[in-house]
Design a protein around this motif. Structure first.
Motif, PDB file in Angstrom:
ATOM      1  N   PHE A   1      48.180  45.772  50.774  1.00 20.88           N
ATOM      2  CA  PHE A   1      47.377  44.561  50.608  1.00 20.88           C
ATOM      3  C   PHE A   1      48.157  43.298  51.017  1.00 20.88           C
ATOM      4  CE2 PHE A   1      46.089  47.518  47.159  1.00 20.88           C
ATOM      5  CZ  PHE A   1      44.786  47.756  47.574  1.00 20.88           C
ATOM      6  N   GLU A   2      49.191  43.466  51.822  1.00 20.84           N
ATOM      7  CA  GLU A   2      50.075  42.337  52.083  1.00 20.84           C
ATOM      8  C   GLU A   2      49.397  41.180  52.814  1.00 20.84           C
ATOM      9  OE1 GLU A   2      53.278  43.464  54.563  1.00 20.84           O
ATOM     10  OE2 GLU A   2      52.020  44.337  56.134  1.00 20.84           O
ATOM     11  N   SER A   3      48.287  41.439  53.516  1.00 22.58           N
ATOM     12  CA  SER A   3      47.642  40.358  54.284  1.00 22.58           C
ATOM     13  C   SER A   3      46.554  39.625  53.509  1.00 22.58           C
ATOM     14  CB  SER A   3      47.030  40.933  55.575  1.00 22.58           C
ATOM     15  OG  SER A   3      48.027  41.523  56.379  1.00 22.58           O
ATOM     16  N   PHE A   4      46.171  40.149  52.332  1.00 25.02           N
ATOM     17  CA  PHE A   4      45.051  39.570  51.599  1.00 25.02           C
ATOM     18  C   PHE A   4      45.572  38.562  50.564  1.00 25.02           C
ATOM     19  CE2 PHE A   4      43.693  43.930  52.776  1.00 25.02           C
ATOM     20  CZ  PHE A   4      42.691  43.583  53.673  1.00 25.02           C
ATOM     21  N   TYR A   5      46.005  37.409  51.063  1.00 30.17           N
ATOM     22  CA  TYR A   5      46.588  36.410  50.174  1.00 30.17           C
ATOM     23  C   TYR A   5      45.538  35.734  49.287  1.00 30.17           C
ATOM     24  CZ  TYR A   5      50.682  36.913  53.188  1.00 30.17           C
ATOM     25  OH  TYR A   5      51.745  37.427  53.868  1.00 30.17           O
ATOM     26  N   ASN A   6      44.280  35.715  49.732  1.00 27.38           N
ATOM     27  CA  ASN A   6      43.230  35.008  48.988  1.00 27.38           C
ATOM     28  C   ASN A   6      42.497  35.904  47.993  1.00 27.38           C
ATOM     29  OD1 ASN A   6      43.661  32.545  50.349  1.00 27.38           O
ATOM     30  ND2 ASN A   6      42.410  33.246  52.080  1.00 27.38           N
ATOM     31  N   LEU A   7      42.922  37.126  47.877  1.00 26.02           N
ATOM     32  CA  LEU A   7      42.196  38.076  47.034  1.00 26.02           C
ATOM     33  C   LEU A   7      42.312  37.684  45.556  1.00 26.02           C
ATOM     34  CD1 LEU A   7      40.621  40.600  47.922  1.00 26.02           C
ATOM     35  CD2 LEU A   7      42.514  41.986  47.063  1.00 26.02           C
ATOM     36  N   THR A   8      41.164  37.542  44.893  1.00 28.17           N
ATOM     37  CA  THR A   8      41.140  37.220  43.459  1.00 28.17           C
ATOM     38  C   THR A   8      40.588  38.377  42.625  1.00 28.17           C
ATOM     39  OG1 THR A   8      38.928  36.222  43.655  1.00 28.17           O
ATOM     40  CG2 THR A   8      40.844  34.767  43.916  1.00 28.17           C
ATOM     41  N   THR A   9      39.837  39.276  43.257  1.00 32.26           N
ATOM     42  CA  THR A   9      39.235  40.402  42.533  1.00 32.26           C
ATOM     43  C   THR A   9      39.488  41.691  43.302  1.00 32.26           C
ATOM     44  OG1 THR A   9      37.481  38.993  41.646  1.00 32.26           O
ATOM     45  CG2 THR A   9      37.099  41.368  41.603  1.00 32.26           C
TER      46      THR A   9
ATOM     47  N   ARG B   1      46.997  35.160  43.774  1.00 37.29           N
ATOM     48  CA  ARG B   1      45.787  34.578  43.205  1.00 37.29           C
ATOM     49  C   ARG B   1      44.926  35.607  42.464  1.00 37.29           C
ATOM     50  NH1 ARG B   1      43.529  30.643  48.075  1.00 37.29           N
ATOM     51  NH2 ARG B   1      45.445  29.429  48.366  1.00 37.29           N
ATOM     52  N   LEU B   2      45.375  36.840  42.369  1.00 36.47           N
ATOM     53  CA  LEU B   2      44.556  37.892  41.752  1.00 36.47           C
ATOM     54  C   LEU B   2      44.304  37.565  40.285  1.00 36.47           C
ATOM     55  CD1 LEU B   2      43.287  40.563  42.720  1.00 36.47           C
ATOM     56  CD2 LEU B   2      45.141  41.747  41.525  1.00 36.47           C
ATOM     57  N   ARG B   3      43.017  37.580  39.910  1.00 39.34           N
ATOM     58  CA  ARG B   3      42.622  37.306  38.539  1.00 39.34           C
ATOM     59  C   ARG B   3      41.992  38.527  37.863  1.00 39.34           C
ATOM     60  NH1 ARG B   3      45.474  33.968  39.826  1.00 39.34           N
ATOM     61  NH2 ARG B   3      45.183  31.700  39.969  1.00 39.34           N
ATOM     62  N   TRP B   4      41.420  39.405  38.654  1.00 43.64           N
ATOM     63  CA  TRP B   4      40.666  40.551  38.090  1.00 43.64           C
ATOM     64  C   TRP B   4      41.156  41.821  38.770  1.00 43.64           C
ATOM     65  CZ3 TRP B   4      35.865  40.306  35.043  1.00 43.64           C
ATOM     66  CH2 TRP B   4      35.280  41.555  34.824  1.00 43.64           C
ATOM     67  N   LEU B   5      41.667  42.766  37.987  1.00 41.55           N
ATOM     68  CA  LEU B   5      42.138  44.054  38.500  1.00 41.55           C
ATOM     69  C   LEU B   5      41.543  45.165  37.648  1.00 41.55           C
ATOM     70  CD1 LEU B   5      43.907  45.800  40.340  1.00 41.55           C
ATOM     71  CD2 LEU B   5      45.797  45.454  38.718  1.00 41.55           C
TER      72      LEU B   5
ATOM     73  N   GLY C   1      49.075  35.638  37.459  1.00 44.33           N
ATOM     74  CA  GLY C   1      47.843  34.912  37.137  1.00 44.33           C
ATOM     75  C   GLY C   1      46.727  35.813  36.649  1.00 44.33           C
ATOM     76  N   LEU C   2      47.010  37.071  36.369  1.00 37.29           N
ATOM     77  CA  LEU C   2      45.982  38.041  35.995  1.00 37.29           C
ATOM     78  C   LEU C   2      45.302  37.634  34.683  1.00 37.29           C
ATOM     79  CD1 LEU C   2      44.948  40.694  37.226  1.00 37.29           C
ATOM     80  CD2 LEU C   2      46.396  41.916  35.579  1.00 37.29           C
ATOM     81  N   GLN C   3      43.965  37.693  34.702  1.00 39.40           N
ATOM     82  CA  GLN C   3      43.189  37.352  33.512  1.00 39.40           C
ATOM     83  C   GLN C   3      42.455  38.564  32.937  1.00 39.40           C
ATOM     84  OE1 GLN C   3      40.559  34.178  34.624  1.00 39.40           O
ATOM     85  NE2 GLN C   3      42.206  32.732  35.056  1.00 39.40           N
ATOM     86  N   HIS C   4      42.057  39.476  33.800  1.00 41.89           N
ATOM     87  CA  HIS C   4      41.304  40.657  33.355  1.00 41.89           C
ATOM     88  C   HIS C   4      41.970  41.909  33.918  1.00 41.89           C
ATOM     89  CE1 HIS C   4      37.606  42.975  32.309  1.00 41.89           C
ATOM     90  NE2 HIS C   4      38.004  43.699  33.338  1.00 41.89           N
ATOM     91  N   LEU C   5      42.319  42.860  33.042  1.00 41.74           N
ATOM     92  CA  LEU C   5      42.960  44.104  33.465  1.00 41.74           C
ATOM     93  C   LEU C   5      42.243  45.271  32.800  1.00 41.74           C
ATOM     94  CD1 LEU C   5      45.195  45.698  34.888  1.00 41.74           C
ATOM     95  CD2 LEU C   5      46.638  45.336  32.862  1.00 41.74           C
ATOM     96  N   ASP C   6      41.746  46.189  33.626  1.00 41.36           N
ATOM     97  CA  ASP C   6      41.017  47.366  33.135  1.00 41.36           C
ATOM     98  C   ASP C   6      41.702  48.614  33.667  1.00 41.36           C
ATOM     99  OD1 ASP C   6      39.285  49.293  32.296  1.00 41.36           O
ATOM    100  OD2 ASP C   6      37.467  48.319  33.034  1.00 41.36           O
TER     101      ASP C   6
END
Length: 853
Positions: free
Chosen positions: A68-76, A97-101, A124-129
């Motif tokens: 995933f090295e090229s996906f700098y804008n990925l948040t979810t 910027r990942l917030r949801w994983l 910056g993770l907010q949600h982890l499942d």
């Protein structure tokens, strides 16, 4: 050359992957939906600016570094339902910027050091499942140290499994000041002791335990004491005694909570539960808004226990579904009345699936019901809707298990003044069959009522101190015949959505029941699963506001004419019936509707024909502006040769299928004219050549018959033959009508045969002296051997031309009950399919008093 081949291969790879994944725009964000593509690796060639990537439901087993090295804008990022068992340590290195994983339902060892390293960069993770990752090969019987979460200071939601002996001390939970929700799925806890969760942060406000299948040997009262701010406690399918679950509420006495949900709380071997005051001593001192005690094997409760709340005004949602007790039985009625008068803020009350055990229990979505923005959708689609649209359909017929029945015949109901939703579905009770009057107080805010699948024999008369304003009414499963004689029911007057599935309307409408007039304001009507094979033209004459009609899963062979008279109809569901075509009248009507606005038609699951007779329908299907349940209009149909096809294929090859249709028409016309010429010419030629001989023969035969009949005198007008199960109807109805009103003499075996004379002789003489013979057929007629002798004598007298008419009345039976012995003279027999009304008597009278019928 190798470089060129590499470039071509790279281009193909990019094109394929980019084509497979669906790009969805949400405002200024792009989401790559790569679900259900049977991928074994993360696809390449995706746009680099995507903010969301969903790889769920694939076959990915390994996530490598730099994936995933090229996906700098990925948040979810979602990777649910894969086979992931290996994750390299620096796979998430580029995610700033990942917030949801979400990586649930995989085979990841979340207790490994490598997984700990992989999570570390996600600051910056907010949600982890990471639920459902414990497989059978993992040894969880020993203490297991959980990953270090201390770096994720923004984490608010954490979903994971919990092992038998969890160790949270080294996981850095104390630093997670924003963590407020934690969900434990696949709960293998061996004990719920006071120090099990002591290392989790005290700021948690919601905790969930789901499917705790372990053998919980210890349950201590201070198990949840580390969470003084807890607002939501949800325990679903936890293998402990209900008394132990209620004991866990001890730390929260004299506090306020949002939800206490205990669903399917019972040990591995379920036992009936009787609620006592000791069990509810902590619950009754909590100010709780939502209380759910569902499927907990409750069979009864002690006085001042289940309904004895110190803060009843706090209650807003109460669910006691799936148990085996009654709130209004015997001495509990007064206690219920007192609670209803004090629980002034209760908006939702659910006592469904009670008195016996049910499987497949469905619950209302309380989150949606508490959201005013969903009110209109709830009153239209029901309380089980989800926040996001779903096309899933459920044919619900619950399975019953043996349980204890209760008897309720109470006549006064006092509702909480703010009650909006009342759900008492699948409630087993018994009412008296005499007239009943129920008085409902405080019903002014009641909008949603579900009385589906009640076992009652008569619908009570319901009155209120204020006009009813119920918008949604579900009475599915009730026998609608209990409403057939009603002309107006107050609680139905303002209903906008009426659900009458499995209501036996096929029988009710057959009895001329005007059931739909009880819902004059209805806008959405669901009468699916009712074995309807026709609807009267004026069935909806009082329902002019109807805009949505569901007649799916019935036996209709054509669209009912009754729907044409509905001016606001915009959606018609007639799927899974027996339609073979749609006639031009309805096609023109639907085209007119679609020109005025959007019109939806559902026809899936019918027996459509793709033949020359229906070619206009196929052409119309792909030219009309009507919206169908299948966007591509691909419906199954049967070709003229009996083979199966679909409308899309037939339309694409339209000329091939229907080019010969006109040729066959002209051929049929020519053959028909030729046959008609032969049929008319040959008989006319024969008659003209032998006209004098034919005239003399007819004259001679007619003269002999007339002379013979003039000499014949009959003792009886009718010889009557019937089975024993029709004796009462013959004595009370048939003989009274025929002998008293029509003045005809009837020979009846039980009354007119002489005693001591051979029965065979009596039957033979009676038939010989009767002008007509009438048989009353039933399913048991063939069981009497003497009836076969009667049939043989009737055939004999008919052959002698003495017996003038033979009439068969088929009453409450099918035509198959007619004995095969009558096949020889069926051409001389009149068969009447009997109706218990004046139509039936008119048919019999015409058969007796006219030359032909």
């Amino acid at each position: 050359m190798p470089s060129l081949a590499y470039l071509i291969l790279l281009l193909i790879t990019f094109t394929v992957y980019a084509h497979k994944c669906r790009m969805v725009r949400h405002g200024d964000q792009t989401i790559a939906d790569c679900t259900r593509l049977k991928l074994h690796d993360v696809p390449t060639g995706l746009p680099l600016d995507i903010s969301g990537l969903d790889l769920s439901f694939n076959q990915i087993s390994k996530i490598k570094n730099n994936t995933f090295e090229s996906f700098y804008n990925l948040t979810t990022l979602k990777m649910d339902f894969n086979n992931i068992d290996t994750i390299d340590g620096y796979v998430f290195q580029s995610f700033k910027r990942l917030r949801w994983l979400s990586m649930r339902h995989n085979h990841i060892n979340i207790f490994s050091k490598i997984f700990d390293i992989a999570l570390k960069p996600l600051l910056g993770l907010q949600h982890l499942d990471i639920r459902y990752n414990i497989n059978k090969t993992m040894d969880i019987s020993k203490p297991m140290v959980y990953p270090y979460f201390g770096n994720h200071s923004f984490l608010t939601d954490l979903y994971m499994d919990i092992v038998e002996y969890p160790v949270f001390y080294f996981s850095g939970f104390k630093t997670l000041s924003k963590l407020n929700t934690i969900k434990f799925a696949q709960c293998y806890l061996n004990q719920m002791s006071n120090d099990t969760l002591v290392d989790l942060p005290s700021n948690i406000t919601a905790i969930y335990f789901h499917q705790c299948v372990g053998k919980l040997s210890i349950v201590e009262a201070d198990f949840l004491k580390p969470f003084p701010l807890l607002q939501i406690l949800n325990m679903d399918r936890v293998a402990i005694q209900l008394g132990d679950a209620l004991k866990l509420l001890y730390p929260f006495t004299h506090t306020k909570m949002t939800s206490i949900i205990f669903k399917q709380i019972s040990p591995h071997v379920p036992k009936p539960v009787f609620i006592t005051r000791v069990m509810t001593q902590y619950l009754m001192h909590i100010c709780v808004k939502t209380l759910v005690l569902a499927e907990c094997e409750i069979v009864g409760y002690e006085k001042k226990s289940l309904l004895a709340f110190k803060f009843p005004e706090c209650l807003e949602n109460v669910v006691f579904s799936g148990n085996r007790f009654s709130l209004a039985l015997g001495p509990h009625l007064r206690e219920l009345i007192v609670l209803m008068s004090k629980a002034i803020n209760v908006k939702f009350f659910d006592l469904s699936y009670n008195a016996i055990n049910f499987n497949n229990i469905e619950y209302c979505n309380l989150d949606v019901l508490n959201n005013p923005s969903y009110a209109k959708e709830v009153y239209s689609k029901g309380c089980q809707i989800k926040p996001t649209a779903t096309n899933e359909y459920k044919d619900y017929r619950p399975i019953l298990e043996k349980g204890q029945m209760v008897d309720e015949t109470k006549f006064q109901i006092y509702l909480p003044v703010n009650l909006t939703f009342l759900r008492v579905s699948h409630y087993m009770t018994s009412y008296r069959q005499t007239g009943q009057k129920l008085f409902v107080a405080n019903s002014s805010k009641l909008r949603y009522v579900d009385f589906s699948y009640w076992q009652i024999k008569q619908f009570p008369e319901i009155y209120s101190d204020a006009p009813f304003n119920v918008k949604y009414m579900d009475i599915s499963g009730l026998n609608a015949s209990i409403l057939i004689h009603e002309t107006s029911i107050p609680v139905f007057q303002n209903v906008q959505t009426a659900i009458l599935k499995n209501a036996m309307l096929g029988l009710t409408i057959g009895k001329n029941g005007k059931v739909f007039q009880l819902f004059p304001a209805v806008e959405k009507l669901d009468i699916s699963y009712n074995n309807l094979w026709y609807l009267d033209e004026d069935a909806f004459e009082t329902n002019s506001n109807l805009s949505n009609v569901n007649i799916a899963h019935n036996l209709l062979q054509a669209i009912p004419i009754a729907v044409i008279n509905l001016p606001f109809l915009s959606k018609l569901d007639i799927s899974y019936n027996r339609l073979q075509t749609i006639n031009k009248t309805f096609r023109d009507w639907m085209d007119e509707k679609s020109s005025e606005g959007i019109f939806y038609l559902s026809i899936e699951g019918n027996s459509l024909k793709c033949t020359c007779d229906t070619s206009d329908v196929i052409r119309w299907l792909f030219s009309t502006n009507v919206f169908f349940d299948r966007v591509n209009k691909n419906f199954s149909c049967t070709l003229a040769n009996g083979s199966e096809s679909n409308t899309v294929d037939v339309y694409r090859r339209f000329h091939e299928h229907f080019s010969n249709c006109n040729n066959k028409t002209w051929l049929r016309l020519g053959i028909g004219l030729l046959v008609a010429f032969v049929i008319f010419t040959v008989p006319l030629a024969v008659i003209f050549n032998f006209r004098w001989k034919i005239t003399f023969w007819i004259y001679r035969k007619f003269k002999r018959v007339v002379e013979h009949k003039l000499k014949r005198k009959f003792d009886y007008d009718i010889y009557l033959s019937y089975a024993d199960d029709r004796f009462q109807w013959v004595q009370c109805d048939f003989l009274q009508r025929v002998e008293t009103l029509w003045h005809m003499k009837v020979c009846v075996e039980d009354r007119d045969f002489q005693i001591g004379v051979s029965k065979a002789d009596e039957i033979a003489n009676a038939i010989a002296c009767s002008k007509h013979a009438v048989f009353i057929m039933s399913e048991s007629y063939k069981d009497n051997e003497w009836n076969k002798f009667v049939i043989e004598r009737v055939k004999f007298e008919k052959c002698r031309n003495y017996l003038q008419k033979i009439i068969i009345l088929v009453k409450d039976a099918t035509s198959s009950c007619v004995p095969p012995e009558l096949d020889d003279i069926l051409k001389n027999v009149t068969i009447i399919d009997w109706d218990d009304n004046e139509t039936g008597w008119d048919k019999l009278r015409m058969s007796l008093f006219t030359d032909s019928f």
